[in-house]
Design an enzyme around this catalytic site. Structure first.
Site, mmCIF file in Angstrom:
data_model
loop_
_atom_site.group_PDB
_atom_site.id
_atom_site.type_symbol
_atom_site.label_atom_id
_atom_site.label_comp_id
_atom_site.label_asym_id
_atom_site.label_seq_id
_atom_site.Cartn_x
_atom_site.Cartn_y
_atom_site.Cartn_z
ATOM 1 N N CYS A 2 -46.444 50.519 28.279
ATOM 2 C CA CYS A 2 -47.944 49.198 28.965
ATOM 3 C C CYS A 2 -48.514 49.358 29.338
ATOM 4 C CB CYS A 2 -46.644 47.982 29.694
ATOM 5 S SG CYS A 2 -45.318 47.691 29.339
ATOM 6 N N ARG A 27 -51.472 48.891 23.084
ATOM 7 C CA ARG A 27 -50.161 49.499 24.642
ATOM 8 C C ARG A 27 -49.279 48.653 23.985
ATOM 9 N NH1 ARG A 27 -51.751 53.849 26.901
ATOM 10 N NH2 ARG A 27 -50.132 54.041 28.200
ATOM 11 N N TRP A 75 -44.974 46.357 26.638
ATOM 12 C CA TRP A 75 -44.043 46.784 25.191
ATOM 13 C C TRP A 75 -42.765 46.532 25.966
ATOM 14 C CZ3 TRP A 75 -40.537 49.893 24.348
ATOM 15 C CH2 TRP A 75 -40.127 49.919 23.141
ATOM 16 N N ASN A 101 -45.540 50.457 33.908
ATOM 17 C CA ASN A 101 -45.419 50.954 32.868
ATOM 18 C C ASN A 101 -43.735 51.521 33.039
ATOM 19 O OD1 ASN A 101 -45.538 52.310 30.142
ATOM 20 N ND2 ASN A 101 -47.176 53.507 30.572
ATOM 21 N N GLY A 102 -42.532 52.206 32.180
ATOM 22 C CA GLY A 102 -42.150 52.933 32.247
ATOM 23 C C GLY A 102 -40.478 52.407 32.547
ATOM 24 N N GLU A 484 -46.084 60.622 5.157
ATOM 25 C CA GLU A 484 -47.078 60.076 6.487
ATOM 26 C C GLU A 484 -47.122 58.885 5.539
ATOM 27 O OE1 GLU A 484 -47.726 60.213 9.246
ATOM 28 O OE2 GLU A 484 -49.641 59.513 9.529
ATOM 29 N N LYS A 488 -47.088 55.413 7.252
ATOM 30 C CA LYS A 488 -48.565 54.208 6.881
ATOM 31 C C LYS A 488 -47.989 52.275 6.252
ATOM 32 C CE LYS A 488 -50.009 55.536 9.990
ATOM 33 N NZ LYS A 488 -50.695 57.242 10.635
ATOM 34 N N GLU A 491 -44.707 51.110 8.955
ATOM 35 C CA GLU A 491 -45.539 50.193 10.324
ATOM 36 C C GLU A 491 -46.776 49.327 10.475
ATOM 37 O OE1 GLU A 491 -48.125 54.013 11.379
ATOM 38 O OE2 GLU A 491 -47.330 53.488 13.201
ATOM 39 N N HIS A 507 -32.118 65.166 -7.138
ATOM 40 C CA HIS A 507 -30.807 65.777 -6.216
ATOM 41 C C HIS A 507 -30.645 64.172 -5.309
ATOM 42 C CE1 HIS A 507 -31.376 69.589 -6.422
ATOM 43 N NE2 HIS A 507 -32.839 69.740 -6.241
ATOM 44 N N LYS A 609 -49.244 52.018 21.066
ATOM 45 C CA LYS A 609 -49.605 53.322 20.765
ATOM 46 C C LYS A 609 -49.090 54.014 21.583
ATOM 47 C CE LYS A 609 -52.854 55.504 18.946
ATOM 48 N NZ LYS A 609 -52.735 55.622 17.359
HETATM 49 O O1 M6R Z 1 -49.635 60.311 20.689
HETATM 50 P P1 M6R Z 1 -48.712 61.011 19.828
HETATM 51 O O2 M6R Z 1 -49.446 61.745 18.831
HETATM 52 O O3 M6R Z 1 -47.261 61.626 20.417
HETATM 53 O O4 M6R Z 1 -47.842 60.033 19.487
HETATM 54 C C1 M6R Z 1 -46.691 60.173 18.398
HETATM 55 C C2 M6R Z 1 -45.872 58.896 17.659
HETATM 56 O O5 M6R Z 1 -45.477 58.141 18.194
HETATM 57 C C3 M6R Z 1 -48.007 58.109 16.605
HETATM 58 O O6 M6R Z 1 -47.872 59.103 15.563
HETATM 59 C C4 M6R Z 1 -46.821 56.818 15.680
HETATM 60 O O7 M6R Z 1 -45.794 57.762 14.793
HETATM 61 C C5 M6R Z 1 -47.924 56.188 15.108
HETATM 62 N N1 M6R Z 1 -47.837 54.842 15.492
HETATM 63 C C6 M6R Z 1 -48.415 56.669 13.480
HETATM 64 O O8 M6R Z 1 -48.637 55.808 12.906
#
Ligand code: M6R
Length: 614
Positions: A2, A27, A75, A101-102, A484, A488, A491, A507, A609
């Protein structure tokens, strides 16, 4: 997860808080809410959904003007994202408000105790329990800060809490454990926030709060104690970027801006780390040459995109530094009997420095006496404080939820570390390290070149917006790039996307290939003839089964042309550095495809984030 903002000063608190929330919305965006103290009264407003809903409600029914307030963007963890569960939460008397937050892990037991004592709880959240606990503690005297200290001593889990109370109308009180909270120090005004971007328009002077600390924020000053009330030492720092870095700067989305910023981010991350003699200087690692020579194993821990940077680190470390390297998802690491010793170097990669899984992995490694190195983008975050040394990536603030420039700068950081270890341990000749460093220094211009040629990729992405599934294949460092690319797309476009090591195709995954299925293939440089030729065979195999092949290969690679329905050329660079150029088209592809589907690429559904809960 959050976003939190607190303010006390002379300005209208509501304006400062809502402006701060706009910068923190990345966030979490399940709901938003504010609380303002005005004329000794507490006014709150909250709405489910994005900040826009709250803004509309505030325009319709503005709260009384006050100069002390706080705000929250959520969140959801406990309870669905509706108005009722939105923060702030208030006590039975309506005089205390809390944002959080948490996760408070013992909330069920606290809630039962409060209900038995006659408190009426109006939400499903863990947070609300804190408001009622404060209500009881305030009756015992000592003011809001003392009440919060007493409450914190009873809480288990991870939390940043900020509270205001009509009985203490000049103070905003915050507490942190395992969750971020920074103080912005202004002139006659002070700020609290989950990260500095919330107050960067007002001040660039910040204070890093430590673990288990409580801060009292008044217009004239800031006081920090531990949970027992003992004065705490704090560290002040100056933020080296300004408000323009936290704004879209003419782009439709932060993600587009952050993709475009990559050449600069890569250059900034190299800056100051290469001496005039061409030798690497990484004093920030805080490891003597002797300690580095003693290291006999490296373990990289990270999550999501940062984990993919870790997978690439393994290739670089093993090749250049000649050390065994394991890469582990941070969320799995501490639940396994990993073999660590004082000669193990654990490298934790995290853009935010607040990812709970990464922090827990670091603590687990610390318990086993391993040496700890962080790669982090956010100054003042928790991870650097828990490591022995840290290499900051100088990507600047990354606000879009999907990580782009942070990833490229993490790659630069891992290349620097691997080459530096090679330099110290003598696993590569000095001139070999120097030659690679010179190539690294040319990468910003190569990334720039990729960005200049992205229009066909955007067109391709738009043409694929109706597809249900896209596969990604790669070999060697192209495999993490494939992962990666798939992440992308998942998400941002909410599509089924999977990355595979191309060698694994036969395989199992080849069974997924059907007519017109888009398959993106990342081809290694021709200089790696064996790898290259094998992947060219893979492309032929999938094409023979009807796949639509989208091939990313280095400029001048004629051999792939006949098998590529779409060919995306990137500058020729050494194999290990290739992810810096091959990842960029995949970022652009996902961003454009998601936009074509009408998605908000900065704030994809269900995500936030920084993942500050396990
Ligand atoms: O802040 P961090 O690098 O620890 O975050 C790790 C992941 O949550 C972050 O890379 C996430 O996978 C991204 N949203 C991907 O684009």
């Amino acid at each position: 997860m959050c976003g939190i903002v607190g303010y006390v000063g002379a300005k209208p608190a509501l304006d400062v808080v809502v402006e701060g929330l706009a910068r923190l919305e990345y966030r979490g965006y399940d709901s938003a809410g504010v609380a303002v103290l005005a004329d000794g009264k507490l006014a709150t407003a909250k709405r489910a959904g994005k900040l826009g809903n709250l803004r509309a409600a505030l325009e319709e029914e503005p709260p009384p003007a006050g100069t002390l307030g706080m705000g929250h963007t959520r969140w959801a963890t406990h309870g669905p994202p509706n108005d009722r569960n939105a923060h702030p939460h208030v006590d039975c008397t309506g005089s205390v408000a809390v944002i959080h937050n948490g996760i408070i892990e013992n909330f069920a037991e606290l809630r039962a105790e409060l209900e038995e004592a006659g408190h009426g709880l109006a939400s499903d959240t863990d947070t609300e329990a804190v408001a009622h606990l404060l209500e009881d503690e305030l009756k015992a005297g000592g003011g809001l800060a003392e009440a919060l200290r007493r409450v914190c001593r009873r809480l288990e889990g991870a939390f940043t809490l900020v509270a205001v109370h009509t009985g203490d109308p000049d103070v905003v009180v915050g507490a942190r454990r395992n969750s971020p909270l920074v103080v912005g120090v202004g002139d006659g005004e002070n700020f609290l926030a989950s990260d500095v971007s919330a107050f960067i328009a007002h001040t660039r002077d910040a204070i890093e709060l430590g673990q288990d600390q409580v801060v009292e924020l008044r217009a004239g000053g800031v006081q920090v104690t531990d949970f027992e009330g003992r004065p705490a030492e704090v560290q002040e720092y100056h933020v080296d970027w300004d408000v323009s870095a936290a704004e879209k700067g003419g782009y439709d989305y932060f993600m587009l801006k952050e993709i475009a910023e990559q050449p600069r981010a890569v250059a900034d991350t190299l800056l100051g780390r290469i001496g005039s003699d061409g030798r690497l200087r990484l004093d920030e690692m805080r490891m003597s040459d002797r300690e580095l020579r003693e290291v006999d194993k490296i373990i990289v821990v990270a999550c999501g995109t940062s984990y993919h940077a870790g997978l690439i680190a393994k290739y670089a470390i093993e090749h250049w530094a000649g050390l065994p390297c394991e890469v582990e998802l941070a969320s799995e690491f501490r639940y396994r009997d990993s073999i660590l010793s004082p000669t193990t170097l654990v490298i934790a990669i995290s853009q935010s420095g607040e990812t709970m899984d990464a922090l827990m992995a670091v603590r687990h490694a610390r318990e086993q006496k391993a040496k700890l190195l962080g790669i982090c983008n956010v100054n003042g975050s928790t991870l650097p404080r828990e490591c022995d040394g840290v290499l900051y990536t100088h990507a600047g603030p990354e606000i879009a939820v999907a990580s782009t420039k942070a990833f490229l700068t993490q790659l630069v950081a891992v290349y620097l570390i691997a080459l530096y270890i090679a330099q110290v341990r003598g696993t590569k000749w000095g001139d070999e390290v120097f030659a690679m460093v010179q190539l690294l220094e040319r990468m910003p211009e190569k990334v720039e070149k990729v960005l200049e040629t992205m229009e066909p990729v955007r067109e391709l992405a738009r043409s694929l917006a109706g597809e249900r599934c896209v596969l990604f294949l790669g070999r060697h460092v192209g495999f993490p790039v494939a992962l990666e690319g798939a992440l992308k797309l998942k998400e941002l476009a909410y599509m089924h996307a999977e990355g595979f090591a191309a060698g694994e195709l036969k395989h199992g995954p080849i069974a997924l290939i059907e007519k017109d299925l888009p398959v993106v293939v990342v081809v290694p440089p021709r200089a790696r003839a064996v790898l290259h030729d094998k992947i060219v065979s893979n492309i032929q195999e999938i094409r023979a089964r009807g796949a639509r092949t989208i091939v990313i290969a280095e400029e001048g690679d004629e051999s792939v042309g006949p098998y590529a329905d779409t060919l995306i050329s990137v500058p020729a660079v050494p194999t290990l550095l290739q992810p810096l150029v091959t990842t960029v088209p995949l970022q652009v592809f996902a961003c454009e495809l998601a936009t074509a589907k009408g998605h908000d690429v900065d704030q994809p559904r269900n995500l936030a984030k920084s993942v500050t809960v396990e």
